[in-house]
Design an enzyme around this catalytic site. Structure first.
Site, PDB file in Angstrom:
ATOM      1  N   ASP A 183       0.782  -1.241   0.000  1.00 55.54           N
ATOM      2  CA  ASP A 183       0.000   0.000   0.000  1.00 55.54           C
ATOM      3  C   ASP A 183       0.813   1.290   0.000  1.00 55.54           C
ATOM      4  O   ASP A 183       0.574   2.177  -0.793  1.00 55.54           O
ATOM      5  CB  ASP A 183      -0.909   0.021   1.232  1.00 55.54           C
ATOM      6  CG  ASP A 183      -1.788  -1.215   1.336  1.00 55.54           C
ATOM      7  OD1 ASP A 183      -1.805  -2.040   0.397  1.00 55.54           O
ATOM      8  OD2 ASP A 183      -2.481  -1.358   2.357  1.00 55.54           O
ATOM      9  N   GLU A 418       2.748  -9.975  11.359  1.00 53.45           N
ATOM     10  CA  GLU A 418       2.394  -9.497  10.016  1.00 53.45           C
ATOM     11  C   GLU A 418       3.663  -9.079   9.251  1.00 53.45           C
ATOM     12  O   GLU A 418       3.857  -9.435   8.102  1.00 53.45           O
ATOM     13  CB  GLU A 418       1.440  -8.308  10.176  1.00 53.45           C
ATOM     14  CG  GLU A 418       0.895  -7.736   8.893  1.00 53.45           C
ATOM     15  CD  GLU A 418       0.000  -6.526   9.167  1.00 53.45           C
ATOM     16  OE1 GLU A 418      -0.120  -6.123  10.355  1.00 53.45           O
ATOM     17  OE2 GLU A 418      -0.560  -5.979   8.203  1.00 53.45           O
TER      18      GLU A 418
HETATM   19  C1  2M8 Z   1      -3.024  -4.370   3.876  1.00 52.28           C
HETATM   20  O1  2M8 Z   1      -3.948  -3.600   3.137  1.00 52.28           O
HETATM   21  C2  2M8 Z   1      -5.205  -3.175   3.703  1.00 52.28           C
HETATM   22  C3  2M8 Z   1      -5.991  -2.515   2.570  1.00 52.28           C
HETATM   23  O2  2M8 Z   1      -6.255  -3.461   1.562  1.00 52.28           O
HETATM   24  C4  2M8 Z   1      -5.058  -2.218   4.865  1.00 52.28           C
HETATM   25  O3  2M8 Z   1      -3.958  -1.684   5.097  1.00 52.28           O
HETATM   26  O4  2M8 Z   1      -6.048  -2.007   5.568  1.00 52.28           O
HETATM   27  C5  2M8 Z   1      -1.908  -4.800   2.900  1.00 52.28           C
HETATM   28  O5  2M8 Z   1      -0.813  -5.290   3.636  1.00 52.28           O
HETATM   29  C6  2M8 Z   1      -2.425  -5.820   1.901  1.00 52.28           C
HETATM   30  O6  2M8 Z   1      -1.392  -6.317   1.105  1.00 52.28           O
HETATM   31  C7  2M8 Z   1      -3.126  -6.973   2.614  1.00 52.28           C
HETATM   32  O7  2M8 Z   1      -3.741  -7.810   1.664  1.00 52.28           O
HETATM   33  C8  2M8 Z   1      -4.180  -6.483   3.619  1.00 52.28           C
HETATM   34  C9  2M8 Z   1      -4.741  -7.601   4.497  1.00 52.28           C
HETATM   35  O8  2M8 Z   1      -3.695  -8.351   5.060  1.00 52.28           O
HETATM   36  O9  2M8 Z   1      -3.621  -5.504   4.492  1.00 52.28           O
END
Ligand code: 2M8
Length: 446
Positions: A183, A418
């Protein structure tokens, strides 16, 4: 078992059985009636590329859940073939995640599923994950699942090829940094600087992420203001993909996304062969994507792949780990493989037979390298897993072994976090994260 009962670390770095138990317990705790949440706190719904990695992990312990995971995700596929990046769980309270269904309003769009979803996509790693899951658990139920998934995986690729080739060059364009999966990568700083937004708009919202993770480890309010502005622009055009080139605020060709897009065609060729379909067209498409990546995103002056900002038609300058992802393509020419191997070995990324530090997501020698902030430096297992796969694909087993060892050490030291501090290995973000657990199981099985 509840999320609270999962231990966050094991007794020592060599306790491989303990690590495996930790990974299985983490996946079990995140399992939610047919899919697995990335994290109970930060990401309590279903995410697209998370589910692909997670399915591969389940294949090692409960293959039926691997197929349920992918099946439930593809149940939310739109009629146009797009696989939404978030599938919202209707049982959760309003505000369980921001931005929730009220921002996306998928129900207002024709051809959307009955459940609420986002309107964006994520890197298409699903065909590869499905193929590898089947290889890990090659039973008749898996073959039947592959046969069922195949048309949906083909439709996913068709959506990307037909609706997202904004430049007409054979590559997919992402319309939001969230689509890249990385992101707030420094790769997006240049294109994001052109997105008009005021961080003060965030006063009207309650960010959910900073209630569960340190704000200094997350994207900034200015990032979020821009994220929301780009979503609004896309949504207000009905997620239609027409005329994107005329005014959509963020249009980027990403090397990792397109490497996944090409690798998906290779995987589909193998799935086609396994299920009695014709693999030939998939192989042709895989070669075309590889050729387009080399032609459009390879930068001979840096020796790595860089995203292309379609609004300026320039390659972005930041050297991020995204540039190494084309290694997963078996047809990458030897000259480009050699250049990427040199980039991976360089002090920027430090991949080696014996690694003294984990693989970072950004050039660790860059002045704006941030070891704590999300995708701007920290180490992530899905990225290491992809790079390792690329190194194995191109006959670099020693570097691949070093990377594997370093990833296992990260989890042994800190638990199924994570992401991890790229110098100390300290665990960051969610402490019980789905794809970390899943990919650890895959690494341990090799
Ligand atoms: C993160 O993205 C989400 C938005 O899609 C967020 O920050 O709320 C990223 O690390 C993405 O790659 C990942 O798929 C998601 C859920 O783990 O979190």
């Amino acid at each position: 078992m509840t999320a609270g009962a999962v231990p966050t670390r094991t007794s020592g770095p060599t306790d491989l059985a303990g690590l495996r138990r930790l990974a299985v317990a983490t996946l079990d705790a995140n399992w939610e009636h047919g899919h697995t949440v990335p994290s109970r706190t930060l990401y309590p719904h279903q995410w697209s590329w998370d589910s692909a990695f997670i399915a591969l992990g389940w294949a090692h312990v409960r293959p039926e859940r691997a197929w349920q995971e992918l099946t439930s995700l593809f149940r939310a596929q739109w009629a146009d073939g797009r696989v939404p990046h978030i599938v919202f769980n209707p049982a959760l309270r309003v505000g369980a995640y921001f931005p929730g269904p009220e921002l996306w309003r998928s129900a207002d769009v024709e051809g959307t599923p009955t459940m609420d979803t986002s309107g964006l996509v994520q890197p298409p790693v699903h065909a590869l994950a499905a193929l590898l899951a089947y290889r890990r658990a090659p039973d008749p139920a898996g073959l039947a699942a592959l046969r069922r998934l195949y048309p949906a995986l083909v439709a996913q690729q068709r959506y990307l090829a037909e609706r997202r080739d904004v430049a007409g060059d054979g590559l997919v364009c992402v319309v939001h940094p969230w689509e890249s999966g990385l992101d707030n990568s420094p790769a997006w700083d240049e294109p994001m600087a052109a997105v008009d937004a005021d961080p003060a708009v965030m006063r009207a919202y309650r960010r959910h992420d900073t209630a569960h993770a340190d704000a200094a480890h997350r994207p900034t309010d200015l990032d979020y203001a821009r994220y929301l502005a780009i979503v609004a622009a896309y949504r207000d055009h009905g997620y239609a993909d027409r005329d994107l080139a005329d005014g959509h605020p963020f249009l980027v060709e990403c090397p990792l996304f397109n490497a996944a897009f090409g690798a998906a065609e290779h995987a589909l060729a193998e799935i086609a062969a396994l299920t009695g379909a014709d693999p030939a067209a998939h192989r042709v498409r895989a070669d075309r994507v590889t050729e387009a990546l080399v032609r459009r995103l390879y930068d001979p002056s840096t020796g790595t792949f860089q995203p292309r900002d379609l609004r300026t038609d320039r390659l972005v300058g930041a050297r991020t780990v995204l540039g190494l992802a084309p290694l997963i393509l078996p047809g990458l020419p030897a000259r480009h493989v050699d250049a990427l191997v040199a980039e991976a070995r360089s002090p920027r990324f430090g991949v080696a037979r014996w690694m003294d530090r984990p693989l970072p997501t950004y050039d660790r020698t860059a002045p704006d390298f941030e070891p704590l902030r999300y995708w701007r430096g920290p180490s992530w297992l899905n990225i290491g897993w992809l790079v390792r796969r690329g190194l194995l694909t191109h006959g670099r087993p020693e570097m691949a072994a070093g990377l594997r060892r370093s990833m296992i050490d990260l989890v042994a030291g800190a638990g199924c976090h994570e992401y991890f501090h790229p110098d100390t290995g300290a665990g960051l973000g969610s402490p019980a994260f789905g794809w970390t657990a899943a990919l650890l199981l895959d690494l341990l099985a090799d």
